[in-house]
Design a protein around this motif. Structure first.
Motif, PDB file in Angstrom:
ATOM      1  N   GLU A 242     119.462 103.290  71.917  1.00  0.00           N
ATOM      2  CA  GLU A 242     120.686 102.617  71.473  1.00  0.00           C
ATOM      3  C   GLU A 242     121.914 103.537  71.454  1.00  0.00           C
ATOM      4  O   GLU A 242     121.836 104.670  70.983  1.00  0.00           O
ATOM      5  N   HIS A 244     125.826 102.303  70.223  1.00  0.00           N
ATOM      6  CA  HIS A 244     126.618 101.114  69.872  1.00  0.00           C
ATOM      7  C   HIS A 244     127.747 101.439  68.900  1.00  0.00           C
ATOM      8  O   HIS A 244     127.746 102.497  68.268  1.00  0.00           O
ATOM      9  N   HIS A 248     125.546 103.401  60.972  1.00  0.00           N
ATOM     10  CA  HIS A 248     124.302 103.218  60.226  1.00  0.00           C
ATOM     11  C   HIS A 248     124.203 104.207  59.069  1.00  0.00           C
ATOM     12  O   HIS A 248     124.585 105.374  59.190  1.00  0.00           O
ATOM     13  N   GLN A 282     120.738 107.018  69.642  1.00  0.00           N
ATOM     14  CA  GLN A 282     119.738 106.995  68.570  1.00  0.00           C
ATOM     15  C   GLN A 282     118.432 106.398  69.064  1.00  0.00           C
ATOM     16  O   GLN A 282     118.423 105.447  69.846  1.00  0.00           O
TER      17      GLN A 282
HETATM   18 MN    MN Z   1     121.178 101.061  65.842  1.00  0.00          MN
END
Ligand code: MN
Ligand code: UGY
Length: 305
Positions: A242, A244, A248, A282
């Motif tokens: 990922e 994006h 997080h 990630q």
């Molecule tokens: Mn993510």
């Protein structure tokens, strides 16, 4: 030259194999690191024994002066429990806190651990700030309004919309993980107070992935973030590598594995917290013998412009 190398190898093997054999016998066939040979009785330890018995096990590394697995980089951070610095949470009663993610890192939210010490009580977040509380140890009582009271035990959570008067109290010791952010688009939507527990949330479809996913908040536009609970069996990993725009905040609740953040690969275990900035590559793989479960903050439903 070649003869010299062969001789060196031979001497090395002659030195290593017998000691390995002794250990293998002593430890039921396991030729492991010799750190436990002198561990029990300090009188048996020869002078300078640490030189040839280096500290290898993660449990010992925690006691190694100056050692931490914590890392702070521009686009990610790993904060491990031995690095927590607790101090009284502003305006809370009998509660120590450790802020693990704050805007000083570049995040638009905070994530902190609140250790309620007994006879403890929360304070309100600033005006316009929403709060999500998840119980990781003990039990607390959430009161909102005059007589609305909810008991929250481990694995239970509450979402408090901005400006909703409430208090979280605990008679005995309890530990919470708390996420807060300034609500985006106040006045346009009306998010509601939510109380729940992970086990009551349905498993969701995860096309192309193998992990199990639960979302703790509704997916409607009124909510500008969600909290995911993600479960991986040992050997399972994220299929998508990922990258994006979302941020997080992660708390590993159970298990262990390897987290890739940017170009670094970190061994992680329960208790570890991670900050992931927008666009940090990630990836996670669960290892060890038990399930990994992590709690994951993710901002959603808002135009990034
Ligand atoms: Mn993510
Ligand atoms: O939904 C997510 O972005 C999630 N799969 N990310 C993550 O686990 N690092």
């Amino acid at each position: 030259m070649q003869d010299y190398a062969s001789l060196t190898l031979l001497i090395f093997l002659l030195c290593v194999i017998p000691s390995c054999f002794e250990l293998a016998v002593a430890k039921d066939g396991v030729c492991s690191a010799p750190e436990s040979v002198f561990a029990e009785d300090s009188n048996l330890r020869p002078m300078y024994w640490k030189v040839t018995n280096p500290t290898l096990a993660p449990s010992h590394l925690q006691d190694l002066p100056g050692f931490t697995r914590s890392v702070y980089e521009r686009d990610h951070a790993l904060i491990t429990p031995e690095s927590h610095v607790l101090s009284p949470l502003p305006e809370w009663k009998n509660t120590l806190g450790a802020y693990l993610i704050t805007p000083a890192m570049g995040s638009h939210f905070v994530m902190y651990i609140a250790k309620m010490l007994g006879n403890a009580k929360s304070a309100l977040p600033p005006s316009g700030v929403e709060r999500f509380v998840f119980v990781v140890h003990g039990a607390v009582t959430l009161t909102n309004g005059s007589d609305d009271t909810h008991n929250l035990k481990v694995d239970s959570y509450a979402y408090l919309p901005p400006n909703v008067h409430h208090s979280v109290e605990s008679e005995a010791s309890a530990t919470l993980v708390v996420f807060e952010r300034r609500y985006a688009l106040e006045g346009e939507y009306n998010p509601e107070l939510i109380i729940g527990s992970t086990d009551k949330q349905n498993l969701l479809e995860t096309p192309g992935e193998v992990f199990q996913l639960r979302k703790l908040l509704p997916t409607s536009m009124a909510y500008d973030f969600n909290i995911h609970v993600m479960d991986f069996q040992p050997g399972e990993f994220l299929n998508v590598k990922e990258v994006h725009y979302n941020q997080h905040g992660l708390l590993l609740l159970e298990g262990q594995g390897i987290y890739r953040l940017g170009n670094s690969w970190y061994p992680v275990q329960a208790g570890d917290a991670i900050w992931m900035a927008p666009f940090v590559p990630q990836w996670y793989a669960a290892l060890g013998k038990t399930r990994t479960r992590y709690l994951l903050y993710k901002d959603v439903n808002r135009n990034p412009l």
